[in-house]
Scaffold this motif. Structure first.
Motif, PDB file in Angstrom:
ATOM      1  N   UNK A  38       0.860  -1.183   0.000  1.00  0.00           N
ATOM      2  CA  UNK A  38       0.000   0.000   0.000  1.00  0.00           C
ATOM      3  C   UNK A  38       0.896   1.233   0.000  1.00  0.00           C
ATOM      4  N   UNK A  39       0.572   2.171  -0.862  1.00  0.00           N
ATOM      5  CA  UNK A  39       1.290   3.435  -0.932  1.00  0.00           C
ATOM      6  C   UNK A  39       0.345   4.535  -0.474  1.00  0.00           C
ATOM      7  N   UNK A  40       0.908   5.582   0.084  1.00  0.00           N
ATOM      8  CA  UNK A  40       0.113   6.688   0.597  1.00  0.00           C
ATOM      9  C   UNK A  40       0.280   7.901  -0.307  1.00  0.00           C
ATOM     10  N   UNK A  41      -0.831   8.559  -0.612  1.00  0.00           N
ATOM     11  CA  UNK A  41      -0.853   9.700  -1.523  1.00  0.00           C
ATOM     12  C   UNK A  41      -1.027  10.970  -0.704  1.00  0.00           C
ATOM     13  N   UNK A  42      -0.215  11.994  -1.046  1.00  0.00           N
ATOM     14  CA  UNK A  42      -0.234  13.258  -0.306  1.00  0.00           C
ATOM     15  C   UNK A  42      -0.467  14.440  -1.241  1.00  0.00           C
ATOM     16  N   UNK A  43      -1.167  15.421  -0.720  1.00  0.00           N
ATOM     17  CA  UNK A  43      -1.311  16.714  -1.391  1.00  0.00           C
ATOM     18  C   UNK A  43      -1.122  17.769  -0.312  1.00  0.00           C
ATOM     19  N   UNK A  44      -0.210  18.704  -0.561  1.00  0.00           N
ATOM     20  CA  UNK A  44       0.119  19.733   0.431  1.00  0.00           C
ATOM     21  C   UNK A  44       0.514  19.114   1.769  1.00  0.00           C
ATOM     22  N   UNK A  45       1.286  18.017   1.701  1.00  0.00           N
ATOM     23  CA  UNK A  45       1.829  17.303   2.858  1.00  0.00           C
ATOM     24  C   UNK A  45       0.768  16.650   3.738  1.00  0.00           C
ATOM     25  N   UNK A  56       1.967  -8.708  -7.579  1.00  0.00           N
ATOM     26  CA  UNK A  56       3.405  -8.428  -7.623  1.00  0.00           C
ATOM     27  C   UNK A  56       4.003  -8.851  -8.957  1.00  0.00           C
ATOM     28  N   UNK A  57       3.219  -9.529  -9.787  1.00  0.00           N
ATOM     29  CA  UNK A  57       3.709 -10.033 -11.064  1.00  0.00           C
ATOM     30  C   UNK A  57       3.488  -9.019 -12.185  1.00  0.00           C
ATOM     31  N   UNK A  58       2.314  -8.418 -12.224  1.00  0.00           N
ATOM     32  CA  UNK A  58       1.988  -7.422 -13.252  1.00  0.00           C
ATOM     33  C   UNK A  58       1.640  -6.113 -12.562  1.00  0.00           C
ATOM     34  N   UNK A  59       1.858  -4.961 -13.219  1.00  0.00           N
ATOM     35  CA  UNK A  59       1.508  -3.678 -12.597  1.00  0.00           C
ATOM     36  C   UNK A  59      -0.009  -3.478 -12.567  1.00  0.00           C
ATOM     37  N   UNK A  60      -0.619  -3.784 -11.442  1.00  0.00           N
ATOM     38  CA  UNK A  60      -2.073  -3.693 -11.273  1.00  0.00           C
ATOM     39  C   UNK A  60      -2.356  -2.974  -9.960  1.00  0.00           C
ATOM     40  N   UNK A  61      -2.824  -1.720 -10.048  1.00  0.00           N
ATOM     41  CA  UNK A  61      -3.016  -0.884  -8.872  1.00  0.00           C
ATOM     42  C   UNK A  61      -4.407  -0.255  -8.888  1.00  0.00           C
ATOM     43  N   UNK A  62      -4.901   0.110  -7.700  1.00  0.00           N
ATOM     44  CA  UNK A  62      -6.129   0.887  -7.562  1.00  0.00           C
ATOM     45  C   UNK A  62      -5.811   2.130  -6.743  1.00  0.00           C
ATOM     46  N   UNK A  63      -6.261   3.281  -7.223  1.00  0.00           N
ATOM     47  CA  UNK A  63      -6.052   4.560  -6.553  1.00  0.00           C
ATOM     48  C   UNK A  63      -7.337   4.945  -5.820  1.00  0.00           C
ATOM     49  N   UNK A  64      -7.204   5.262  -4.536  1.00  0.00           N
ATOM     50  CA  UNK A  64      -8.328   5.741  -3.713  1.00  0.00           C
ATOM     51  C   UNK A  64      -7.979   7.145  -3.234  1.00  0.00           C
ATOM     52  N   UNK A  65      -8.843   8.110  -3.523  1.00  0.00           N
ATOM     53  CA  UNK A  65      -8.689   9.465  -3.012  1.00  0.00           C
ATOM     54  C   UNK A  65      -9.899   9.788  -2.158  1.00  0.00           C
TER      55      UNK A  65
END
Length: 70
Positions: A38-45, A56-65
């Protein structure tokens, strides 16, 4: 609006930036894929979302904002 992602993988904690069509940075983020995919997304810190990796085999991601799937 289309978003483009650029990864920086030269450190233990991977960092990334989201750009718009004009090359303007919209969001920044960081993750440590060794602990949890899991990666964390930041805007204005401030954390505004996450990116979850599904494979982990293919680049498959979901973005949640703000807890909404994008």
């Amino acid at each position: 609006m289309e978003l483009y992602i650029e990864l920086d993988t030269f450190s233990p904690i991977d960092s990334f930036r989201f750009y718009d069509e004009d090359g303007k940075i919209i969001y920044k983020g960081e993750c440590d894929l060794t602990l949890h995919p899991i990666c964390y997304v930041y805007k204005n810190k401030q954390q505004i979302g996450t990116i979850q990796q599904h494979s982990k085999v293919v680049p498959d991601f979901t973005l949640y904002l703000n807890e909404k799937e994008i």
